[in-house]
Scaffold this active site. Structure first.
Site, PDB file in Angstrom:
ATOM      1  N   GLU A  19       1.519  -9.013  23.241  1.00 51.52           N
ATOM      2  CA  GLU A  19       2.585  -8.033  23.003  1.00 51.52           C
ATOM      3  C   GLU A  19       2.124  -6.956  22.021  1.00 51.52           C
ATOM      4  O   GLU A  19       1.473  -7.260  21.022  1.00 51.52           O
ATOM      5  CB  GLU A  19       3.797  -8.781  22.445  1.00 51.52           C
ATOM      6  N   THR A  21      -0.083  -4.850  22.536  1.00 49.74           N
ATOM      7  CA  THR A  21      -1.536  -4.687  22.628  1.00 49.74           C
ATOM      8  C   THR A  21      -1.895  -3.544  23.578  1.00 49.74           C
ATOM      9  O   THR A  21      -2.991  -3.014  23.495  1.00 49.74           O
ATOM     10  CB  THR A  21      -2.175  -5.975  23.171  1.00 49.74           C
ATOM     11  N   ASP A  22      -0.985  -3.177  24.490  1.00 50.09           N
ATOM     12  CA  ASP A  22      -1.384  -2.216  25.543  1.00 50.09           C
ATOM     13  C   ASP A  22      -1.763  -0.862  24.956  1.00 50.09           C
ATOM     14  O   ASP A  22      -2.833  -0.329  25.227  1.00 50.09           O
ATOM     15  CB  ASP A  22      -0.329  -2.105  26.657  1.00 50.09           C
ATOM     16  N   GLY A 108      17.784  -3.377  29.062  1.00 46.24           N
ATOM     17  CA  GLY A 108      17.692  -3.756  27.655  1.00 46.24           C
ATOM     18  C   GLY A 108      17.381  -5.227  27.441  1.00 46.24           C
ATOM     19  O   GLY A 108      17.517  -5.736  26.342  1.00 46.24           O
ATOM     20  N   ALA A 109      16.943  -5.922  28.501  1.00 49.41           N
ATOM     21  CA  ALA A 109      16.658  -7.352  28.357  1.00 49.41           C
ATOM     22  C   ALA A 109      15.183  -7.602  28.090  1.00 49.41           C
ATOM     23  O   ALA A 109      14.751  -8.748  28.022  1.00 49.41           O
ATOM     24  CB  ALA A 109      17.103  -8.099  29.612  1.00 49.41           C
ATOM     25  N   GLY A 110      14.395  -6.543  27.960  1.00 48.94           N
ATOM     26  CA  GLY A 110      12.967  -6.717  27.711  1.00 48.94           C
ATOM     27  C   GLY A 110      12.212  -7.142  28.964  1.00 48.94           C
ATOM     28  O   GLY A 110      11.118  -7.683  28.885  1.00 48.94           O
ATOM     29  N   SER A 112      11.665  -4.948  31.500  1.00 52.32           N
ATOM     30  CA  SER A 112      11.049  -3.780  32.078  1.00 52.32           C
ATOM     31  C   SER A 112      11.846  -3.143  33.218  1.00 52.32           C
ATOM     32  O   SER A 112      11.291  -2.745  34.243  1.00 52.32           O
ATOM     33  CB  SER A 112       9.661  -4.211  32.547  1.00 52.32           C
ATOM     34  N   SER A 113      13.146  -3.055  33.010  1.00 48.30           N
ATOM     35  CA  SER A 113      13.975  -2.377  34.017  1.00 48.30           C
ATOM     36  C   SER A 113      13.570  -0.907  34.136  1.00 48.30           C
ATOM     37  O   SER A 113      13.665  -0.319  35.210  1.00 48.30           O
ATOM     38  CB  SER A 113      15.455  -2.496  33.656  1.00 48.30           C
ATOM     39  N   ASP A 165       4.038  -2.338  31.458  1.00 42.13           N
ATOM     40  CA  ASP A 165       5.138  -2.596  32.390  1.00 42.13           C
ATOM     41  C   ASP A 165       4.844  -2.045  33.781  1.00 42.13           C
ATOM     42  O   ASP A 165       5.121  -2.683  34.801  1.00 42.13           O
ATOM     43  CB  ASP A 165       6.436  -1.973  31.858  1.00 42.13           C
TER      44      ASP A 165
HETATM   45  C1  GLA Z   1       7.420  -2.514  26.018  1.00 40.62           C
HETATM   46  C2  GLA Z   1       6.552  -1.348  26.426  1.00 40.62           C
HETATM   47  C3  GLA Z   1       5.140  -1.809  26.791  1.00 40.62           C
HETATM   48  C4  GLA Z   1       4.555  -2.706  25.706  1.00 40.62           C
HETATM   49  C5  GLA Z   1       5.563  -3.762  25.266  1.00 40.62           C
HETATM   50  C6  GLA Z   1       5.097  -4.540  24.069  1.00 40.62           C
HETATM   51  O1  GLA Z   1       7.644  -3.356  27.101  1.00 40.62           O
HETATM   52  O2  GLA Z   1       7.115  -0.670  27.527  1.00 40.62           O
HETATM   53  O3  GLA Z   1       4.327  -0.690  27.038  1.00 40.62           O
HETATM   54  O4  GLA Z   1       4.087  -1.949  24.628  1.00 40.62           O
HETATM   55  O5  GLA Z   1       6.825  -3.208  24.952  1.00 40.62           O
HETATM   56  O6  GLA Z   1       4.040  -5.347  24.420  1.00 40.62           O
END
Ligand code: GLA
Length: 357
Positions: A19, A21-22, A108-110, A112-113, A165
């Site tokens: 997380e 790291t991208d 908003g749930a993390g 990647s909508s 994402d």
């Molecule tokens: C979100 C961002 C990603 C990434 C993550 C954390 O999902 O869209 O690019 O940085 O947070 O790992």
């Protein structure tokens, strides 16, 4: 002749580990999930060939804009306008028409909508505008499309997110997580052989939005750490050098270095079938997100404790943080708490065939 109709689907993702790291050109290990966003597109007649009308079905809202010059707009409208504008700027042929967006991904749930929406819009518009190229046949450069969707997020939505994402949504594979190296952009599918173990999600009950959360601030802190270290990215930093940075930059950079190491260790543990070790790594990742990167919240901590209290072998916050979902790993025979939802790796984004396409 462009097509008359096109349909697309793009999944959300769960990041198993790796997380923040991208955008630091590190490593991550996400997988695409079954839930996502679909878009149906119908080409306009020649009179309205330059206009796009978009219907967000689950919100009951509309938008309308000129293909050649979409002006910026807030909220979900930024995605449709930005995708059309970036595709046009990149020289893809586009036609106007009517788009319908339907999504089964909680915002908003993390999960990647946002990327699912960008990628689904992109594929529908690409297919509609081009008669001789097809997403399914692989006629489009998928990394180029991932970068294009990321520009929509950065420049139109205002979130300085990386490529995690979009790559997960586009390249997802059933039964596999993707080891992504953001320095080389190498994508290596790794079998997620769970052998009866289960990965589950629980919501923290706290929605997050990247543009307004501390996400952009964390990204700026990492950039500042690089400046002070004189390196192009944290990939070039060493554990010794980051200790010399001032707090909190030393903490942020330590998280990133530790997280890259945990991705490598998780891949090795998966290849060895050592699921208890994966659980330990997930929890270590969470502790680092909480104590070093400082992206957790009390509601997230409560969700982590619910999973660990139910007997999870490991649990961690997924996505950008400041709310969102928590992932837990459960051994065979150990029951996740009520309300937890099992997730598995599924296929990546696609153009849908059928009577409508
Ligand atoms: C979100 C961002 C990603 C990434 C993550 C954390 O999902 O869209 O690019 O940085 O947070 O790992």
């Amino acid at each position: 002749m462009p097509r008359e109709r096109a349909r697309s689907f793009a999944p959300g993702r769960v990041n198993l580990i790796g997380e923040h790291t991208d955008y630091n050109l590190g490593l991550a290990l996400p997988f695409a999930i079954a839930e996502g966003v679909s878009v149906s597109a119908v080409a306009a007649g020649s009179q309205a060939a330059e206009r796009v009308r978009v219907h967000a079905l689950d919100l009951g809202e509309w938008d309308e804009f000129e293909l050649c010059d979409p002006s910026p707009a807030p909220g979900w409208r930024a995605f449709a306008r930005g995708t059309a504008a970036e595709l046009a700027r990149a020289g893809f042929p586009l036609v106007g028409g009517q788009l319908e967006i339907e999504g089964a991904l909680p915002r908003g749930a993390g999960l990647s909508s946002s990327a699912a929406l960008e990628v689904a819009l992109c594929i529908a518009l690409l297919e509609l505008g081009s008669s001789d190229r097809s997403w399914q046949r692989g006629d489009f450069d998928r990394l180029e499309i991932a970068r294009l969707c990321s520009r929509v997020e950065n420049d139109w939505v205002g979130a300085r997110t990386g490529l995690l994402d979009q790559i997960s949504s586009i390249f997802g594979e059933p039964d596999r997580a993707l080891r992504i190296d953001f320095l080389t952009l190498e994508i290596d599918p790794v079998p997620l052989a769970l052998d009866g173990w289960r990965l589950v999600l629980v919501g923290s009950g706290e929605p997050h939005t990247h543009a307004s959360s501390g996400y952009n601030e964390r990204r700026a802190e990492c950039a500042r750490a690089c400046e002070l270290l004189g390196v192009a990215s944290l990939r070039q930093a060493t554990p010794e050098s980051v200790q010399l940075l001032p707090v909190p930059l030393s903490l942020r950079a330590s998280h990133v270095l530790g997280e890259n190491a945990r991705v490598r260790a998780t891949v090795a543990a998966l290849r060895a079938g050592d699921l208890p070790a994966v659980g330990t790594l997930l929890s270590a990742s969470h502790e680092s997100e909480r104590d070093l990167f400082e992206v957790s919240t009390p509601a997230v901590e409560a969700a982590v404790q619910r999973l660990l209290g139910a007997g999870a072998a490991g649990a961690r916050l997924v996505g950008g943080g400041f709310g969102g979902s928590v992932l837990g790993l459960f051994a065979p025979g150990v029951d996740p708490p009520p309300g937890a939802r099992e997730v598995r790796p599924g296929p990546g984004a696609r153009a849908l065939e059928g009577p409508d396409s």
